[in-house]
Design a protein around this motif. Structure first.
Motif, PDB file in Angstrom:
ATOM      1  N   LYS A  72      -4.920 -42.113 -16.828  1.00 46.63           N
ATOM      2  CA  LYS A  72      -3.814 -41.624 -17.644  1.00 46.63           C
ATOM      3  C   LYS A  72      -2.503 -42.363 -17.376  1.00 46.63           C
ATOM      4  O   LYS A  72      -1.684 -42.523 -18.283  1.00 46.63           O
ATOM      5  CB  LYS A  72      -3.594 -40.126 -17.382  1.00 46.63           C
ATOM      6  CG  LYS A  72      -4.823 -39.257 -17.597  1.00 46.63           C
ATOM      7  CD  LYS A  72      -5.226 -39.184 -19.050  1.00 46.63           C
ATOM      8  CE  LYS A  72      -6.374 -38.195 -19.232  1.00 46.63           C
ATOM      9  NZ  LYS A  72      -6.829 -38.128 -20.648  1.00 46.63           N
ATOM     10  N   LEU A  73      -2.312 -42.800 -16.130  1.00 46.05           N
ATOM     11  CA  LEU A  73      -1.063 -43.447 -15.726  1.00 46.05           C
ATOM     12  C   LEU A  73      -1.379 -44.734 -14.954  1.00 46.05           C
ATOM     13  O   LEU A  73      -1.140 -44.826 -13.750  1.00 46.05           O
ATOM     14  CB  LEU A  73      -0.238 -42.495 -14.837  1.00 46.05           C
ATOM     15  CG  LEU A  73       0.057 -41.105 -15.420  1.00 46.05           C
ATOM     16  CD1 LEU A  73       0.556 -40.165 -14.325  1.00 46.05           C
ATOM     17  CD2 LEU A  73       1.080 -41.209 -16.547  1.00 46.05           C
ATOM     18  N   PRO A  74      -1.936 -45.731 -15.624  1.00 45.40           N
ATOM     19  CA  PRO A  74      -2.421 -46.931 -14.941  1.00 45.40           C
ATOM     20  C   PRO A  74      -1.354 -47.750 -14.220  1.00 45.40           C
ATOM     21  O   PRO A  74      -1.682 -48.579 -13.361  1.00 45.40           O
ATOM     22  CB  PRO A  74      -3.066 -47.740 -16.074  1.00 45.40           C
ATOM     23  CG  PRO A  74      -2.401 -47.245 -17.319  1.00 45.40           C
ATOM     24  CD  PRO A  74      -2.160 -45.788 -17.077  1.00 45.40           C
ATOM     25  N   HIS A  75      -0.086 -47.518 -14.540  1.00 39.22           N
ATOM     26  CA  HIS A  75       0.993 -48.251 -13.870  1.00 39.22           C
ATOM     27  C   HIS A  75       1.296 -47.665 -12.487  1.00 39.22           C
ATOM     28  O   HIS A  75       2.011 -48.288 -11.699  1.00 39.22           O
ATOM     29  CB  HIS A  75       2.263 -48.207 -14.721  1.00 39.22           C
ATOM     30  CG  HIS A  75       2.752 -46.816 -15.021  1.00 39.22           C
ATOM     31  ND1 HIS A  75       2.099 -45.974 -15.899  1.00 39.22           N
ATOM     32  CD2 HIS A  75       3.821 -46.118 -14.549  1.00 39.22           C
ATOM     33  CE1 HIS A  75       2.751 -44.828 -15.973  1.00 39.22           C
ATOM     34  NE2 HIS A  75       3.787 -44.882 -15.156  1.00 39.22           N
ATOM     35  N   ILE A  76       0.746 -46.481 -12.186  1.00 39.34           N
ATOM     36  CA  ILE A  76       0.969 -45.850 -10.881  1.00 39.34           C
ATOM     37  C   ILE A  76      -0.199 -46.189  -9.955  1.00 39.34           C
ATOM     38  O   ILE A  76      -1.357 -46.047 -10.330  1.00 39.34           O
ATOM     39  CB  ILE A  76       1.113 -44.324 -11.030  1.00 39.34           C
ATOM     40  CG1 ILE A  76       2.357 -44.001 -11.861  1.00 39.34           C
ATOM     41  CG2 ILE A  76       1.196 -43.648  -9.650  1.00 39.34           C
ATOM     42  CD1 ILE A  76       2.551 -42.511 -12.117  1.00 39.34           C
ATOM     43  N   LYS A  77       0.123 -46.610  -8.745  1.00 38.09           N
ATOM     44  CA  LYS A  77      -0.908 -47.002  -7.783  1.00 38.09           C
ATOM     45  C   LYS A  77      -1.232 -45.846  -6.848  1.00 38.09           C
ATOM     46  O   LYS A  77      -0.371 -45.011  -6.564  1.00 38.09           O
ATOM     47  CB  LYS A  77      -0.446 -48.221  -6.989  1.00 38.09           C
ATOM     48  CG  LYS A  77      -0.223 -49.440  -7.878  1.00 38.09           C
ATOM     49  CD  LYS A  77       0.327 -50.612  -7.108  1.00 38.09           C
ATOM     50  CE  LYS A  77       0.547 -51.802  -8.031  1.00 38.09           C
ATOM     51  NZ  LYS A  77       1.116 -52.969  -7.310  1.00 38.09           N
ATOM     52  N   VAL A  78      -2.468 -45.827  -6.384  1.00 35.60           N
ATOM     53  CA  VAL A  78      -2.924 -44.756  -5.501  1.00 35.60           C
ATOM     54  C   VAL A  78      -3.375 -45.343  -4.170  1.00 35.60           C
ATOM     55  O   VAL A  78      -4.133 -46.320  -4.128  1.00 35.60           O
ATOM     56  CB  VAL A  78      -4.097 -43.977  -6.135  1.00 35.60           C
ATOM     57  CG1 VAL A  78      -4.586 -42.887  -5.170  1.00 35.60           C
ATOM     58  CG2 VAL A  78      -3.679 -43.363  -7.464  1.00 35.60           C
ATOM     59  N   LEU A  79      -2.901 -44.747  -3.094  1.00 37.04           N
ATOM     60  CA  LEU A  79      -3.304 -45.123  -1.742  1.00 37.04           C
ATOM     61  C   LEU A  79      -3.928 -43.892  -1.099  1.00 37.04           C
ATOM     62  O   LEU A  79      -3.314 -42.828  -1.051  1.00 37.04           O
ATOM     63  CB  LEU A  79      -2.077 -45.587  -0.942  1.00 37.04           C
ATOM     64  CG  LEU A  79      -2.294 -46.095   0.479  1.00 37.04           C
ATOM     65  CD1 LEU A  79      -3.282 -47.246   0.520  1.00 37.04           C
ATOM     66  CD2 LEU A  79      -0.954 -46.531   1.081  1.00 37.04           C
ATOM     67  N   ILE A  80      -5.169 -44.036  -0.646  1.00 33.74           N
ATOM     68  CA  ILE A  80      -5.935 -42.896  -0.145  1.00 33.74           C
ATOM     69  C   ILE A  80      -5.682 -42.631   1.336  1.00 33.74           C
ATOM     70  O   ILE A  80      -5.614 -43.558   2.147  1.00 33.74           O
ATOM     71  CB  ILE A  80      -7.444 -43.146  -0.364  1.00 33.74           C
ATOM     72  CG1 ILE A  80      -7.783 -43.123  -1.860  1.00 33.74           C
ATOM     73  CG2 ILE A  80      -8.288 -42.118   0.378  1.00 33.74           C
ATOM     74  CD1 ILE A  80      -7.623 -41.776  -2.529  1.00 33.74           C
ATOM     75  N   LEU A  81      -5.563 -41.357   1.675  1.00 32.99           N
ATOM     76  CA  LEU A  81      -5.507 -40.913   3.072  1.00 32.99           C
ATOM     77  C   LEU A  81      -6.862 -40.304   3.418  1.00 32.99           C
ATOM     78  O   LEU A  81      -7.373 -39.457   2.687  1.00 32.99           O
ATOM     79  CB  LEU A  81      -4.416 -39.855   3.262  1.00 32.99           C
ATOM     80  CG  LEU A  81      -2.990 -40.350   3.457  1.00 32.99           C
ATOM     81  CD1 LEU A  81      -2.040 -39.154   3.515  1.00 32.99           C
ATOM     82  CD2 LEU A  81      -2.852 -41.174   4.723  1.00 32.99           C
TER      83      LEU A  81
END
Length: 221
Positions: A72-81
């Motif tokens: 939905k928001l491909p410009h936002i990056k995700v970093l997993i904990l």
């Protein structure tokens, strides 16, 4: 300033990370969320640069939360904990578009540096930990991603010396600027090499390329 959204179902961790990371000069905590669907709602409203996402949560977990945000928001990056016990989910999250992962017990400075790396286009894969998990065969998604092969695919031999150097840098989590500086080439040249690497190895993106480099212990000729 890097805007960060923290997602974790445990209030103590959410508040603790928020307080500690807020002390870092380049990081601004824009908000928190308690699970994946809440993360999507908050990310839609707050527009963070990076979502720092716990992988195992009740309701919508970090893997599904990553998928939702990247879709939905491909410009936002995700970093997993994550933790060592969550290892079977790590590659699921990477397959859904996460830009890497961190262990929860890492120092705040390490987490802050990882956030900066992802913000500037890098991938975060703690090399020793990733290699250890791969060696134990705990990351089954890695085997699936590369066809279950124990030997490096034939495509590796098609890479030029420079492309192998770039691939080695990707395995170290470096972004294009850092690769360019380390190899004394332009960022545009790095981008071309990365595209060639992905094509020759039949990979999806630079995250898979980084995983490939770690898994096969890629070194230069």
């Amino acid at each position: 300033m890097i805007n960060v959204l923290i997602v974790d179902d445990q209030p103590l961790i959410r508040e603790g990370l928020s307080s500690l990371l807020s002390l870092q000069e380049e990081i601004h905590i824009v908000g928190t969320a308690v699970e994946g669907s809440d993360a999507l709602a908050q990310a839609s409203r707050l527009e963070p640069d990076i979502v720092l996402m716990d992988i195992r949560m009740p309701g919508v977990n970090g893997v599904e939360g990553t998928r939702l945000i990247r879709e939905k928001l491909p410009h936002i990056k995700v970093l997993i904990l994550t933790t060592f016990n969550d290892s079977e989910l790590i590659f699921d999250a990477l397959e859904e578009g996460a830009s890497g992962y961190l262990l929860k017990d890492m120092p705040t400075e390490t987490i802050a540096k990882a956030i900066s790396t992802v913000f500037h286009g890098g991938v975060v894969l703690p090399k020793d930990f990733t290699a250890h998990l791969l060696a134990e065969g705990r990351l089954k998604q890695a085997e699936k991603a590369f066809g279950g092969a124990s030997e490096p695919p034939e495509g590796l031999s098609e890479l030029t010396i420079r492309e192998r150097e770039v691939l080695q840098c990707l395995g170290q989590g470096l972004n294009n600027k850092e690769v360019a500086e380390g190899l004394f080439i332009t960022e545009g040249t790095v981008k071309n090499h990365v595209s060639n690497i992905i094509h020759k190895l039949g990979l999806r993106d630079r995250t898979q390329a980084a995983i490939f480099a770690v898994r096969y212990g890629v070194t230069t000729f």
